[in-house]
Design an enzyme around this catalytic site. Structure first.
Site, mmCIF file in Angstrom:
data_model
loop_
_atom_site.group_PDB
_atom_site.id
_atom_site.type_symbol
_atom_site.label_atom_id
_atom_site.label_comp_id
_atom_site.label_asym_id
_atom_site.label_seq_id
_atom_site.Cartn_x
_atom_site.Cartn_y
_atom_site.Cartn_z
ATOM 1 N N ASP A 100 -5.394 2.868 -4.218
ATOM 2 C CA ASP A 100 -6.691 2.780 -3.551
ATOM 3 C C ASP A 100 -6.819 3.857 -2.472
ATOM 4 O O ASP A 100 -7.702 3.816 -1.632
ATOM 5 C CB ASP A 100 -6.929 1.378 -2.961
ATOM 6 C CG ASP A 100 -5.916 0.995 -1.889
ATOM 7 O OD1 ASP A 100 -4.994 1.800 -1.625
ATOM 8 O OD2 ASP A 100 -6.030 -0.109 -1.323
ATOM 9 N N ASP B 60 -0.624 1.447 -4.732
ATOM 10 C CA ASP B 60 -1.600 0.503 -5.293
ATOM 11 C C ASP B 60 -2.914 1.198 -5.648
ATOM 12 O O ASP B 60 -3.904 0.544 -5.977
ATOM 13 C CB ASP B 60 -1.811 -0.704 -4.381
ATOM 14 C CG ASP B 60 -2.511 -0.379 -3.075
ATOM 15 O OD1 ASP B 60 -2.255 0.704 -2.515
ATOM 16 O OD2 ASP B 60 -3.303 -1.215 -2.597
ATOM 17 N N SER C 204 0.822 -1.207 0.000
ATOM 18 C CA SER C 204 0.000 0.000 0.000
ATOM 19 C C SER C 204 0.864 1.269 0.000
ATOM 20 O O SER C 204 1.716 1.432 -0.857
ATOM 21 C CB SER C 204 -0.960 -0.038 1.186
ATOM 22 O OG SER C 204 -1.957 0.935 1.047
#
Length: 290
Positions: free
Chosen positions: A237, A235, A76
């Site tokens: 998100d 990533d 992440s």
């Protein structure tokens, strides 16, 4: 461990399938290919993305392809030293109880000698491994286009100057394309950060909610007199946003503020468009403001 849990949980299914994706981090591709080999060696069909992709697209692909699970190799927004993976279930959401405990129980039973298919070279001749890419991108982007709340507002604001940076990560694969499809014609990217690099050489840490990570994007925004700055984490998100205040100074908007602005916008637009039914609700997680 995940393979064993899937084989137990979906034992009546003719063919269990999973999606495997990865981000830009060092070794993410290697780990994704190793994971694909292991799933396939356990009799599980694997849809492996041909290159890095955003986490939400992997989530979409699980549902689109009718899979039972999926993983994405990513750490992440953590610093470059980290890697890991996020595990998803057949609804496209991250694994919840009781499956989280069930998977870990299986993982804890596995010794290194039990692992089938542990090869560092992708088994390209295995019929259970299928490479996916642009065909899923297109389906995903088409679906994203349909959730625009007010296309008319975009037509009015199509010239708005937007600076976007993926901070060397997966957002570069889809976000500029998505903005273009929605109708924004003035999107600028930060060239130095549009280069895939797991070392994140231009930032201390690739967290778009940290001011330091937006430095280059803000510099470009000041140079071209932009209206909005957006950055995604590796990533893709998580989004970091900056805009000008009433004095023309650039300010960072944190995740909670962004959430509330979106929620306010959705409610007011739904009211305006007569879409409110009285059954709407908002779900928050433990990491979101009360």
């Amino acid at each position: 461990g995940l393979s064993n849990y899937l084989n137990k949980n979906f034992k009546d299914l003719k063919q269990i399938a999973v999606v495997v994706g990865h981000d830009c981090r060092n070794n993410s591709r290697l780990f994704a290919e190793v994971s694909a080999n292991i799933f396939a060696a356990n009799g599980i069909k694997v849809y492996l993305f041909d290159d890095m992709r955003p986490t939400p697209e992997m989530s979409f692909a699980i549902r689109q392809l009718g899979c039972q699970s999926g993983i994405i190799l990513t750490a992440s927004h953590n610093p470059k030293e980290y890697n890991g993976y996020k595990a998803y279930w057949d609804d496209g959401a991250q694994v919840l109880a009781p499956h989280d405990k069930g998977i870990i129980d299986e993982v804890n039973k596995v010794g290194a000698e039990d692992i089938k298919g542990l090869h560092t070279v992708l088994d390209t001749v295995n019929p259970l491994i299928e490479i996916i890419g642009e065909e899923i991108d297109k389906l995903y982007l088409d679906k994203i286009k349909t959730i625009s709340i007010d296309p008319e507002a975009i037509r009015r604001q199509k010239d708005m100057k937007i600076v976007y940076t993926p901070i060397h990560g997966t957002g570069m694969m889809l976000i500029p394309r998505a903005l273009k499809m929605w109708g924004f014609e003035n999107v600028y990217t930060v060239p130095e950060q549009m280069i895939k690099d797991g070392n994140f050489p231009t930032v201390v840490s690739p967290n778009p909610e940290n001011a330091e990570a937006l430095t280059m994007a803000l510099n470009l925004a000041k140079e071209i007199d932009a209206d909005l700055v957006m950055a995604s984490d590796p990533d893709a998100d998580r989004v970091g946003i900056a805009c000008k205040d009433d004095k023309g100074e650039w300010v960072l908007i944190n995740g909670n503020q962004t959430c509330l602005m979106y929620l306010y916008y959705i409610i007011t637009q739904y009211n305006k468009l007569g879409k409110m039914t009285g059954n709407e609700f908002c779900v928050k997680t433990i990491v979101t403001t009360e």
